[in-house]
Design a protein around this motif. Structure first.
Motif, PDB file in Angstrom:
ATOM      1  N   SER A 155      26.623  73.365  23.516  1.00  0.00           N
ATOM      2  CA  SER A 155      25.799  74.666  23.283  1.00  0.00           C
ATOM      3  C   SER A 155      25.220  74.605  21.687  1.00  0.00           C
ATOM      4  O   SER A 155      25.532  73.801  20.899  1.00  0.00           O
ATOM      5  CB  SER A 155      26.958  75.884  22.951  1.00  0.00           C
ATOM      6  OG  SER A 155      27.473  75.766  24.400  1.00  0.00           O
ATOM      7  N   GLY A 156      24.135  75.455  21.478  1.00  0.00           N
ATOM      8  CA  GLY A 156      23.340  75.420  20.162  1.00  0.00           C
ATOM      9  C   GLY A 156      22.403  76.400  20.299  1.00  0.00           C
ATOM     10  O   GLY A 156      21.957  77.013  21.290  1.00  0.00           O
ATOM     11  N   ASN A 157      21.752  76.775  19.231  1.00  0.00           N
ATOM     12  CA  ASN A 157      20.248  77.340  19.229  1.00  0.00           C
ATOM     13  C   ASN A 157      19.320  76.758  19.858  1.00  0.00           C
ATOM     14  O   ASN A 157      18.810  76.985  20.632  1.00  0.00           O
ATOM     15  CB  ASN A 157      20.140  77.840  17.616  1.00  0.00           C
ATOM     16  CG  ASN A 157      19.387  78.841  17.553  1.00  0.00           C
ATOM     17  OD1 ASN A 157      19.634  79.847  18.389  1.00  0.00           O
ATOM     18  ND2 ASN A 157      18.736  79.050  16.400  1.00  0.00           N
TER      19      ASN A 157
ATOM     20  N   HIS B  28      15.213  72.074  14.691  1.00  0.00           N
ATOM     21  CA  HIS B  28      16.401  72.011  15.531  1.00  0.00           C
ATOM     22  C   HIS B  28      17.608  72.025  14.885  1.00  0.00           C
ATOM     23  O   HIS B  28      17.776  71.396  13.548  1.00  0.00           O
ATOM     24  CB  HIS B  28      16.302  70.463  16.186  1.00  0.00           C
ATOM     25  CG  HIS B  28      15.056  70.661  16.957  1.00  0.00           C
ATOM     26  ND1 HIS B  28      14.077  69.988  16.741  1.00  0.00           N
ATOM     27  CD2 HIS B  28      15.169  70.772  18.384  1.00  0.00           C
ATOM     28  CE1 HIS B  28      13.059  70.052  18.044  1.00  0.00           C
ATOM     29  NE2 HIS B  28      13.977  70.476  18.984  1.00  0.00           N
ATOM     30  N   ASP B  29      18.618  72.807  15.195  1.00  0.00           N
ATOM     31  CA  ASP B  29      19.995  72.761  14.468  1.00  0.00           C
ATOM     32  C   ASP B  29      21.117  72.075  15.274  1.00  0.00           C
ATOM     33  O   ASP B  29      22.295  72.285  14.797  1.00  0.00           O
ATOM     34  CB  ASP B  29      19.992  74.179  14.042  1.00  0.00           C
ATOM     35  CG  ASP B  29      19.974  75.020  15.304  1.00  0.00           C
ATOM     36  OD1 ASP B  29      20.023  74.793  16.352  1.00  0.00           O
ATOM     37  OD2 ASP B  29      19.973  76.350  15.081  1.00  0.00           O
ATOM     38  N   ALA B  30      20.729  71.718  16.299  1.00  0.00           N
ATOM     39  CA  ALA B  30      21.912  71.001  17.138  1.00  0.00           C
ATOM     40  C   ALA B  30      21.382  69.771  17.713  1.00  0.00           C
ATOM     41  O   ALA B  30      20.499  69.795  18.719  1.00  0.00           O
ATOM     42  CB  ALA B  30      22.386  72.132  18.387  1.00  0.00           C
TER      43      ALA B  30
ATOM     44  N   TYR C 102      22.063  65.979  20.085  1.00  0.00           N
ATOM     45  CA  TYR C 102      23.064  65.315  21.036  1.00  0.00           C
ATOM     46  C   TYR C 102      22.442  64.243  21.535  1.00  0.00           C
ATOM     47  O   TYR C 102      21.689  63.921  22.362  1.00  0.00           O
ATOM     48  CB  TYR C 102      23.174  66.403  22.354  1.00  0.00           C
ATOM     49  CG  TYR C 102      24.420  65.945  23.288  1.00  0.00           C
ATOM     50  CD1 TYR C 102      25.774  66.077  22.768  1.00  0.00           C
ATOM     51  CD2 TYR C 102      24.177  65.103  24.483  1.00  0.00           C
ATOM     52  CE1 TYR C 102      26.952  65.645  23.574  1.00  0.00           C
ATOM     53  CE2 TYR C 102      25.228  64.714  25.131  1.00  0.00           C
ATOM     54  CZ  TYR C 102      26.515  65.016  24.735  1.00  0.00           C
ATOM     55  OH  TYR C 102      27.694  64.502  25.569  1.00  0.00           O
TER      56      TYR C 102
ATOM     57  N   ILE D 288      18.409  72.824  20.585  1.00  0.00           N
ATOM     58  CA  ILE D 288      18.886  71.505  20.680  1.00  0.00           C
ATOM     59  C   ILE D 288      18.061  70.368  20.946  1.00  0.00           C
ATOM     60  O   ILE D 288      16.987  70.791  21.728  1.00  0.00           O
ATOM     61  CB  ILE D 288      19.836  71.720  22.085  1.00  0.00           C
ATOM     62  CG1 ILE D 288      21.025  72.671  21.925  1.00  0.00           C
ATOM     63  CG2 ILE D 288      20.457  70.227  22.456  1.00  0.00           C
ATOM     64  CD1 ILE D 288      21.782  72.981  23.172  1.00  0.00           C
TER      65      ILE D 288
END
Length: 458
Positions: free
Chosen positions: A413-415, A397-399, A401, A417
């Motif tokens: 938004s992200g790759n 995970h790179d994003a 929330y 999430i």
């Protein structure tokens, strides 16, 4: 026999049988033999006394305002009180025709009071004497009678304000702080608040065990008998600079905020450990890590709050103190490196978090995206957690929330999430747009009328 006392209204006058109309208050003073000539002619009109109260910060080398403290004026049967503002200024609510007697009463508008010269009988106070009805200002110098109380007052006022700004729970209502000018040690026993037995820890030494049972029983009985006069916090100011007082007060108040979250049973164990093993002991024995966690919070908060006041550019690379087995360095590092905020750390200091592993587990639970950094803060400071890290599957995970309340429509938004501990409310629409994946971990709540939309792929 108690005689009835008549208190005249503002500017009430009478018409004597001989002579013109005179003010009732003037007539009363004259009848008692107090000459009106003691007042300067220009001050004879009724006025609202005002002034500024300051205390000397010997670390910064300047006078600073005494914040939120009560000012009392009286002239025989007429009394009036008000509080200073953040600039140390006050204006009395009532007008005085003649110069009143002035006093500083260390009862603060934030909801705490300071004991000193009157012990548990009454709040600390500084009698400033009779002065003009225009008002009176006072600078409290280092080493003077009320300096210690004013320094403790200001540090406590700032701590309460920090709580209001961050959401950290304030200490319990009507907090009583007893200042000892010759002591160098401080404590947060919260004895007025504890309803559970104190002192039954079971030290490995039989002699200490029996002594402890006797003292613990006595402490518990006295605690129940003396709740109204026992302090919540004791502060020793002996030989301390203004900055050191600021550090110590924030340390102890952070304990009081901790108490607000965990309550009596937890605190009885905390006090029992200190009483059984002598101060902080050596890190072994029943409830050692419970004590260790509490002191991690207290010591780190004292130093961090002092650095925020005097070194606002940031924290030092290394924690500015050394302790035997306590590890406040962990919380210092987490905040210095912006891994967790004070409030995020505080939110983990809940009932049941009484070992290092349970603390780490709570942090992993609340902030899974920070697990590697949390682990590093502990291991770098000599604590190796025996806790599995959060399972986020096979995805990288790179994003993230997490820990959000969404009350108006928002797009994230992200790759890959990862989301957790989110509530969508107020008819808002939360949209996740991921190039590859969205992983939702509980708790995750969509209130009635709110919406969630997920799109994956280009």
């Amino acid at each position: 026999m108690i005689e009835e006392c008549y208190i005249p209204a503002e500017d009430e006058t009478i018409s004597p049988t001989r002579g013109g109309i005179i003010n009732v208050e003037e007539a009363a003073f004259l009848s008692l033999g107090y000459p009106l000539e003691e007042q300067e002619p220009e001050t004879r009109g009724k006025r609202r006394p005002e002034g500024t109260i300051r205390v000397y910060d010997d670390y910064a080398g300047t006078f600073v305002p005494v914040k939120g403290v009560k000012i009392r004026c009286h002239r025989f049967i007429k009394w009036s009180t008000t509080f200073t503002d953040e600039s140390g200024h006050y204006t009395m609510d009532s007008k005085f025709r003649f110069g009143p007697h002035y006093a500083i009463v260390f009862d603060n508008r934030k909801g705490f009071d300071i004991w000193g010269n009157w012990g548990p009988i009454a709040r600390a106070n500084l009698n400033m004497g009779w002065h003009s009805n225009r008002g009176h200002s006072r600078d409290i110098n280092a080493g003077s009678f009320a300096w210690d109380w004013a320094a403790v007052n200001n540090a406590t006022y700032d701590y309460y304000k920090m709580c209001e700004e961050t959401g950290i729970a304030k200490p319990p209502r009507n907090l009583k702080i007893w200042v000892f000018k010759r002591w160098t040690t401080s404590s947060t026993p919260m004895l007025r608040r504890i309803v559970h037995p104190i002192g039954y820890n079971g030290n490995s030494s039989w002699k200490n065990f029996f002594i402890n049972i006797g003292y613990g029983t006595l402490a518990t009985v006295l605690n129940q008998m003396l709740k109204k006069v026992l302090p919540d916090i004791t502060i020793g100011t002996g030989g301390h600079s203004y900055r050191k007082v600021y550090d110590v007060v924030n340390h102890e108040l952070s304990h009081a905020s901790h108490f607000s979250q965990v309550g009596s049973a937890h605190w009885a164990k905390y006090i029992s450990y200190i009483m059984t093993y002598g101060s902080y002991g050596n890190g072994t024995g029943k409830n050692a890590e419970l004590c260790g966690i509490g002191e991690m919070w207290g010591y780190s908060m004292g130093h961090i709050r002092a650095y925020e006041k005097y070194n606002p550019s940031g924290l030092l690379d290394d924690y500015p103190d050394v302790h035997t087995w306590l590890k406040p360095h962990v919380f210092w590092d987490l905040q210095r490196d912006k891994v967790l905020t004070k409030k995020q750390i505080y939110d983990c200091l809940v009932v049941g978090v009484d070992t290092y592993d349970r603390l780490v587990a709570k942090m992993y639970e609340k902030y899974p995206e920070k697990a590697d950094e949390i682990e590093k803060a502990f291991t770098d400071n000599g604590i190796t957690p025996n806790v599995p890290k959060p399972d986020t599957g096979d995805l990288t995970h790179d994003a993230f929330y997490t820990n959000k309340t969404v009350s108006s429509s928002f797009v994230f938004s992200g790759n890959n999430i990862l989301t957790r501990n989110v509530t969508v409310t107020n008819s808002a629409k939360l949209t996740f747009r991921a190039n590859k994946s969205v992983t939702i971990n509980s708790p995750f709540t969509i209130n009635q009328g709110a919406q969630l939309e997920i799109t994956c792929g280009n």
